[in-house]
Design an enzyme around this catalytic site. Structure first.
Site, PDB file in Angstrom:
ATOM      1  CE  LYS A 242      -3.672   2.361   2.797  1.00  0.00           C
ATOM      2  NZ  LYS A 242      -4.191   2.026   4.142  1.00  0.00           N
TER       3      LYS A 242
ATOM      4  CD  GLU B 294      -0.709  -4.053  11.366  1.00  0.00           C
ATOM      5  OE1 GLU B 294       1.043  -4.426  12.095  1.00  0.00           O
ATOM      6  OE2 GLU B 294      -0.839  -3.554  10.419  1.00  0.00           O
TER       7      GLU B 294
ATOM      8  CE  LYS C 247       6.982  -0.633   8.421  1.00  0.00           C
ATOM      9  NZ  LYS C 247       5.736  -0.659   7.727  1.00  0.00           N
TER      10      LYS C 247
ATOM     11  CG  HIS D  82      -0.443 -34.327  19.711  1.00  0.00           C
ATOM     12  ND1 HIS D  82      -0.457 -34.836  21.026  1.00  0.00           N
ATOM     13  CD2 HIS D  82      -2.059 -33.747  18.573  1.00  0.00           C
ATOM     14  CE1 HIS D  82      -1.853 -35.570  19.798  1.00  0.00           C
ATOM     15  NE2 HIS D  82      -2.287 -35.135  19.348  1.00  0.00           N
TER      16      HIS D  82
ATOM     17  N   GLY E  40      -3.979  -2.287   5.515  1.00  0.00           N
ATOM     18  CA  GLY E  40      -3.356  -2.648   5.168  1.00  0.00           C
ATOM     19  C   GLY E  40      -3.567  -4.631   5.596  1.00  0.00           C
ATOM     20  NE  ARG E  41      -5.403  -3.381  12.211  1.00  0.00           N
ATOM     21  CZ  ARG E  41      -3.993  -2.009  12.181  1.00  0.00           C
ATOM     22  NH1 ARG E  41      -3.187  -1.998  11.338  1.00  0.00           N
ATOM     23  NH2 ARG E  41      -4.705  -1.046  12.636  1.00  0.00           N
TER      24      ARG E  41
ATOM     25  CD  GLU F 153       9.859  -5.940   6.248  1.00  0.00           C
ATOM     26  OE1 GLU F 153      10.221  -4.603   5.468  1.00  0.00           O
ATOM     27  OE2 GLU F 153       9.328  -5.958   6.961  1.00  0.00           O
TER      28      GLU F 153
HETATM   29  O1  F6P Z   1       3.285  -4.116   9.759  1.00  0.00           O
HETATM   30  C1  F6P Z   1       2.888  -2.824   9.391  1.00  0.00           C
HETATM   31  C2  F6P Z   1       2.211  -2.673   8.073  1.00  0.00           C
HETATM   32  O2  F6P Z   1       2.755  -1.520   7.574  1.00  0.00           O
HETATM   33  C3  F6P Z   1       0.835  -3.417   8.050  1.00  0.00           C
HETATM   34  O3  F6P Z   1       0.205  -2.889   9.241  1.00  0.00           O
HETATM   35  C4  F6P Z   1       0.727  -3.672   6.587  1.00  0.00           C
HETATM   36  O4  F6P Z   1       0.308  -4.785   6.538  1.00  0.00           O
HETATM   37  C5  F6P Z   1       2.398  -3.672   6.457  1.00  0.00           C
HETATM   38  O5  F6P Z   1       3.328  -3.500   6.958  1.00  0.00           O
HETATM   39  C6  F6P Z   1       2.588  -4.153   4.794  1.00  0.00           C
HETATM   40  O6  F6P Z   1       2.401  -2.135   4.728  1.00  0.00           O
HETATM   41  P1  F6P Z   1       2.609  -2.107   2.684  1.00  0.00           P
HETATM   42  O7  F6P Z   1       1.487  -3.062   2.238  1.00  0.00           O
HETATM   43  O8  F6P Z   1       2.590  -0.644   3.253  1.00  0.00           O
HETATM   44  O9  F6P Z   1       3.632  -2.853   2.447  1.00  0.00           O
END
Ligand code: F6P
Length: 539
Positions: free
Chosen positions: A214, A360, A506, A391, A274-275, A220
């Site tokens: 987003k 979150e 981050k 288990h 995002g979530r 990453e």
């Molecule tokens: O982990 C934090 C976060 O901002 C989440 O809310 C989101 O889903 C994820 O990182 C990935 O973010 P993006 O879609 O901006 O790469």
């Protein structure tokens, strides 16, 4: 009668104080009253009828909790007095409920035309056009080629994203993926071990790359995307590689700067967190392997749960009842954790998905007025599928010093023919719920048992039953949890839609990285990392 004299106060800043009064009274009630053992509660007349509700294809059975009629009635008053209905209506009307980021939280518009039509015409048309574009891409991938280029094969999709940009499509494919072509591979954590192995096995001329982010700033995701595109360009050349690169993002400038063709870009509005993005173009790869019809049914199932949440009385409202059970366990009983155990292998990613959704969203300690909260908010959520979890986790659930309330998720009708295996699976789920509630005392004379073999019982759980695992019922289930989280946030007076807690790490990682690549001065002394950095260097 207890609580009868509770004042009703409607001014906003008094909600809070009043909530505290309610919670205190409930806590006192929980200690003072003749708290029956769960094993006895379970045998009360009409216990199941009084403490279970259904909506759509879901049943919520909360009869194995310590709630009685009076406690439930007071929790329902707490919800009403906290303004749950007003807050819910503001959410659906598109008010900027995410006030720290000054925007609404309208993920429901991605799945419900009713909500979409509340938006400005231009926005609604853009969302609808984007959805059509996504469905077109998904159909082309499912047919085994690039959109509009039937001669360009697609056998593999590499979906790159993290957090909400990967958990949703991964869950959907595991739960509802009907075909193995195209085959979808996910890259999330920045670790290169898996990526290098994957690229070694794939032919770039048969692969598409979806970069889902987003913000288009997530380190990453961008590192993986750069590496994968280097691999693809090396093999195919720049132009052909670009045709195989797709992006889903809200940051169009960054998408373009990365070299994604506009024709291959899908838009994610900033009011879809995002979530909460499983309902959006982030699920492109999933839509390709589920098929368009199934993806639409998934959205429709969630829209049905939205309508239930908006229209059902609080006492019949599944998200509200689940949230109140959560508040009871967290704020009245003081339980710090919550386990989710799906008894269906196809739902194995539900705990990971809910971890992000729950923690979150509600892992906050500052209230909406900017004050530190004086009560507990989100529990730690974790889990894994049954019966595997029996288990590993369950010993502690049965005999540990902490009580962990559980959500069991079960499916009545499987999609296989092995009736015996399914009976064993469901029997295990019901057996665990019973054993946790009643312990050995409910089942046999504890005096006959060595103390090490005794189980105290009194360990609460809810059972959520789906008629069958269909796109619709999965949509209902996930929307149920979303709204549960929202109701809890209203009662806790916190903003569930921001996530600033993730940012600091981050930022620090960006400044620590150069130190690991040979520039130790990059890290300020105050981080207290010099010793471990020297250790890493010397090894
Ligand atoms: O982990 C934090 C976060 O901002 C989440 O809310 C989101 O889903 C994820 O990182 C990935 O973010 P993006 O879609 O901006 O790469």
């Amino acid at each position: 009668m207890l609580f009868a004299g509770m004042p009703f106060n409607t001014t906003k800043d008094k909600y809070h104080i009043m909530n505290q009064d309610f919670l205190q009274l409930l806590r006192k009630y929980n200690t003072d009253s003749e708290q029956k053992p769960l094993s006895e509660r379970l045998n009360e007349p009409n216990r199941f009828e009084n403490f279970s509700k259904s909506a759509g294809n879901l049943l919520l059975d909360f009869s194995r909790t310590g709630l009685d009629q009076l406690a439930l009635a007071q929790l329902l008053k707490l919800a009403a007095h906290s303004g749950v209905e007003e807050s819910r209506d503001r959410l659906f009307q598109g008010v900027a409920v995410n006030f720290t980021e000054q925007r609404p939280a309208l993920h429901m518009a991605m799945r419900s035309d009713e909500v979409l039509n509340n938006l400005a015409t231009e926005t609604a048309s853009r969302v609808a056009a984007n959805k059509d574009k996504m469905i077109g891409f998904a159909a082309a991938f499912a047919a085994g080629h690039l959109p509009g280029e039937t001669g360009q094969p697609v056998k593999h999709i590499i979906h790159i994203g993290i957090g909400g940009s990967v958990l949703g499509p991964r869950l959907l494919i595991e739960a509802l993926g009907k075909t193995s072509s195209p085959q979808v591979h996910f890259l999330s954590s920045v670790d290169a071990h898996f990526r290098d192995g994957l690229l070694a096995d794939l032919d770039p001329a048969e692969t598409v790359v979806i970069v889902a982010t987003k913000s288009f700033t997530t380190g990453e995701t961008l590192l993986h995307a750069r590496r994968v595109m280097q691999w693809m360009r090396l093999e195919l050349g720049r132009d052909a590689a670009e045709h195989r690169l797709f992006a889903i993002s809200g940051n169009m400038a960054a998408v373009e700067a990365f070299g994604v063709r506009q024709a291959n870009t899908l838009y994610l509005p900033d009011w879809v967190g995002g979530r909460y993005s499983i309902w959006s173009a982030v699920s492109l790869a999933a839509a390709a392997v589920m098929g368009e019809g199934a993806f639409s049914e998934f959205l429709q199932g969630a829209a049905d749960m939205d309508r239930h949440f908006q229209t059902a009385e609080l006492a019949d409202n599944l998200p509200v009842l689940m949230a109140l059970t959560g508040i009871w366990h967290r704020n009245i009983c003081g339980y710090a954790a919550q386990a989710v155990i799906p008894y269906d292998y196809r739902l194995r990613s539900v705990p990971a998905y809910l971890q992000q959704l729950v923690m979150e969203s509600n892992g906050k300690s500052i209230d909406r007025d900017g004050n530190p909260v004086s009560y507990a908010t989100s529990a730690v959520l974790f889990g894994e599928p049954g019966t595997d979890a029996q288990h590993s986790l369950f010993q502690m659930f049965h005999q540990g010093t902490d009580i962990v309330p559980l959500d069991f998720i079960g499916v009545i009708h499987p999609d296989h023919e092995d009736a015996e295996a399914h009976a064993v699976l469901l029997a295990n789920m019901l057996a665990q719920a019973t054993a946790l509630a009643t312990g050995t005392a409910g089942l046999q004379n504890p005096d006959e048992l060595d103390i090490h073999r005794q189980m105290p019982g009194g360990r609460p759980s809810e059972i959520i039953l789906m008629d069958a695992l269909t796109p619709s019922s999965l949509g209902q289930l996930l929307a149920l949890y979303e709204h549960k989280v929202f109701v809890e946030s209203v009662i806790w007076n916190i903003n569930p839609f921001d996530q600033f807690g993730v940012e600091l790490g981050k930022v620090l990682a960006t400044s620590i990285q150069p130190a690991l690549q040979g520039n130790p001065e990059a890290v300020p002394e105050s981080y207290g990392l010099n010793a471990i950095l020297n250790y890493i260097k010397s090894h």
